[in-house]
Design an enzyme around this catalytic site. Sequence first.
Site, PDB file in Angstrom:
ATOM      1  N   LYS A  27       0.849  -1.197   0.000  1.00  0.00           N
ATOM      2  CA  LYS A  27       0.000   0.000   0.000  1.00  0.00           C
ATOM      3  C   LYS A  27       0.874   1.232   0.000  1.00  0.00           C
ATOM      4  O   LYS A  27       1.856   1.307   0.743  1.00  0.00           O
ATOM      5  CB  LYS A  27      -0.848  -0.021   1.283  1.00  0.00           C
ATOM      6  CG  LYS A  27      -1.750   1.160   1.458  1.00  0.00           C
ATOM      7  CD  LYS A  27      -3.118   0.922   0.868  1.00  0.00           C
ATOM      8  CE  LYS A  27      -3.949   2.174   0.777  1.00  0.00           C
ATOM      9  NZ  LYS A  27      -3.620   2.993  -0.412  1.00  0.00           N
TER      10      LYS A  27
ATOM     11  N   LYS B 234       5.268   2.698   8.225  1.00  0.00           N
ATOM     12  CA  LYS B 234       4.044   3.394   8.650  1.00  0.00           C
ATOM     13  C   LYS B 234       2.938   2.385   8.960  1.00  0.00           C
ATOM     14  O   LYS B 234       2.217   2.521   9.937  1.00  0.00           O
ATOM     15  CB  LYS B 234       3.535   4.333   7.549  1.00  0.00           C
ATOM     16  CG  LYS B 234       4.384   5.561   7.327  1.00  0.00           C
ATOM     17  CD  LYS B 234       3.667   6.542   6.395  1.00  0.00           C
ATOM     18  CE  LYS B 234       4.636   7.466   5.714  1.00  0.00           C
ATOM     19  NZ  LYS B 234       3.989   8.532   4.946  1.00  0.00           N
TER      20      LYS B 234
ATOM     21  N   LYS C 118       5.105   1.979  -3.116  1.00  0.00           N
ATOM     22  CA  LYS C 118       5.170   3.393  -3.530  1.00  0.00           C
ATOM     23  C   LYS C 118       5.370   3.460  -5.027  1.00  0.00           C
ATOM     24  O   LYS C 118       6.024   2.579  -5.613  1.00  0.00           O
ATOM     25  CB  LYS C 118       6.345   4.083  -2.836  1.00  0.00           C
ATOM     26  CG  LYS C 118       6.282   5.596  -2.883  1.00  0.00           C
ATOM     27  CD  LYS C 118       5.210   6.091  -1.941  1.00  0.00           C
ATOM     28  CE  LYS C 118       5.346   7.507  -1.514  1.00  0.00           C
ATOM     29  NZ  LYS C 118       4.669   7.726  -0.229  1.00  0.00           N
TER      30      LYS C 118
ATOM     31  N   THR D 278      -4.086  13.304   6.763  1.00  0.00           N
ATOM     32  CA  THR D 278      -2.679  13.484   7.133  1.00  0.00           C
ATOM     33  C   THR D 278      -2.569  14.619   8.156  1.00  0.00           C
ATOM     34  O   THR D 278      -1.915  14.477   9.190  1.00  0.00           O
ATOM     35  CB  THR D 278      -1.821  13.776   5.892  1.00  0.00           C
ATOM     36  OG1 THR D 278      -2.092  12.759   4.926  1.00  0.00           O
ATOM     37  CG2 THR D 278      -0.342  13.762   6.213  1.00  0.00           C
TER      38      THR D 278
ATOM     39  N   ASN E 242      -1.205  19.865   0.839  1.00  0.00           N
ATOM     40  CA  ASN E 242      -2.363  19.233   1.502  1.00  0.00           C
ATOM     41  C   ASN E 242      -2.168  19.213   3.019  1.00  0.00           C
ATOM     42  O   ASN E 242      -2.997  19.730   3.775  1.00  0.00           O
ATOM     43  CB  ASN E 242      -2.564  17.817   0.942  1.00  0.00           C
ATOM     44  CG  ASN E 242      -3.590  17.011   1.743  1.00  0.00           C
ATOM     45  OD1 ASN E 242      -3.324  16.594   2.859  1.00  0.00           O
ATOM     46  ND2 ASN E 242      -4.770  16.835   1.196  1.00  0.00           N
TER      47      ASN E 242
ATOM     48  N   SER F 272      -6.752   5.748   4.490  1.00  0.00           N
ATOM     49  CA  SER F 272      -6.799   4.970   3.245  1.00  0.00           C
ATOM     50  C   SER F 272      -7.220   3.537   3.541  1.00  0.00           C
ATOM     51  O   SER F 272      -7.998   2.935   2.803  1.00  0.00           O
ATOM     52  CB  SER F 272      -5.421   4.924   2.579  1.00  0.00           C
ATOM     53  OG  SER F 272      -5.258   6.021   1.718  1.00  0.00           O
TER      54      SER F 272
HETATM   55  N1  GLU Z   1       1.036   8.964   0.172  1.00  0.00           N
HETATM   56  C1  GLU Z   1       0.623   8.853   1.534  1.00  0.00           C
HETATM   57  C2  GLU Z   1       1.774   8.396   2.396  1.00  0.00           C
HETATM   58  O1  GLU Z   1       2.897   8.474   1.986  1.00  0.00           O
HETATM   59  C3  GLU Z   1      -0.618   7.984   1.676  1.00  0.00           C
HETATM   60  C4  GLU Z   1      -0.465   6.556   1.299  1.00  0.00           C
HETATM   61  C5  GLU Z   1      -1.784   5.822   1.292  1.00  0.00           C
HETATM   62  O2  GLU Z   1      -2.780   6.420   1.615  1.00  0.00           O
HETATM   63  O3  GLU Z   1      -1.769   4.630   0.948  1.00  0.00           O
HETATM   64  O4  GLU Z   1       1.610   8.014   3.524  1.00  0.00           O
END
Ligand code: GLU
Length: 426
Positions: free
Chosen positions: A82, A106, A118, A202, A233, A360
Amino acid sequence: MTKSPSKHVEKLEIEFNNLFLSTQMIIKEALKKLGYGKEVFELLKEPIRMITVRIPIRMDSGGIRVFTGYRSQHNDAVGPTKGGVRFHPEVNEEEVKALSIWMSLKCGITDLPYGGGKGGIVCDPRNMSLAELERLSRGYVRAISQVVGPTKDIPAPDVYTNSQIMAWMMDEYSRLREFDSPGFITGKPIVLGGSQGRETATARGVTICIEQALKKKGMSLKGAKIIVQGFGNAGSFLSKFMHEAGAKVIGISDAYGALYDPEGLDINYLLDRRDSFGTVTNLFDNVITNQQLLEKECDILVPAAISNQITLENVHRIQASIIVEAANGPTTLEATKILDEKGVLLVPDILASAGGVTVSYFEWVQNNQGYYWSEEEVEEKLRKVMVNSFENIYQTAQTHKVDMRLSAYMIGIKKSAEASQFRGWI
Ligand code: GLU
């Protein structure tokens, strides 16, 4: 007084500044502290899969331009991978790989059933039309469709990508598969199965981290002086939430400069005037630099822009007692050590910015169930996850006598290591 770092330290810092190498270094240390053997590091130091794609796109001018895109999947022992997709001229393979590892961390910290992924495309969306962006988004999905999907790897927004881009990507994937697939991607518009509260997630997560950090320091949010570097954002919603909660937002910035007023900025006006890329300082004459802003006196400093902002060069001039990293990698490892020694409470990026992926996950769960939650429900669940994650990392740092970053890495990597062992991979 600024200490001038020795040549040796300078060289070390240049190495640390490489996101990928420094990520590997801390993972090695975290695994060692947890008592894992060398083979676990061998598996987790690199993504299990990294694909590079070439995407030919018809531009509005009539010509064809070929873009380069990446998708990195760090480890899928815990569950599907993810993570977001960024559109940026400086996207490169190493950065995407490092960021996919960070997504594993994370998801580990917040205890989500995912590994990290990613993606990125080397492009500058600021100079592209909407039609070109749509063709590029769809082209990327066609190029990576074999390795992604609701039970394989689930993309999301990241730097310079938004809910419209997620909508095009979801539509392209659904057309390819010939069935509606909202769970393929998160960060969608609400009408296409997006979640309440995803857009602000976020910033909400960062807000909760700030509240927890203030509690540890015995300080109150009311009247606290806060500087937010970056007005994208995370930075813009965070400034709004801080302002509403009675904190004094005394500095903000964008890619071109910074605004500072010790009496507090007119946040509502700034939010009103920012463009969709978060630019607002171009409207003012009395602009200072981003670097000057970081060094101003404040209680809380939130770097919410780009990496390598607090380094050996400026760390001794940083005056905040709490730093909450809303951006990825804003503080170098050497600077982290110095801040820790000075008693600054630093909430590391992989914790502070985890609110996005947490909501998410909620979006994906709602898509899978076809049952949707209210904004209050989402926020309550997010709060629980963030408070528990913060406390866990804070306590682990105390118990193991390590800084908050190493503590976060220890908790973040543990699930991937454990799951890989249970599966018999190592
Ligand atoms: N791009 C965001 C991050 O780096 C969200 C990733 C997501 O929602 O899967 O945490």
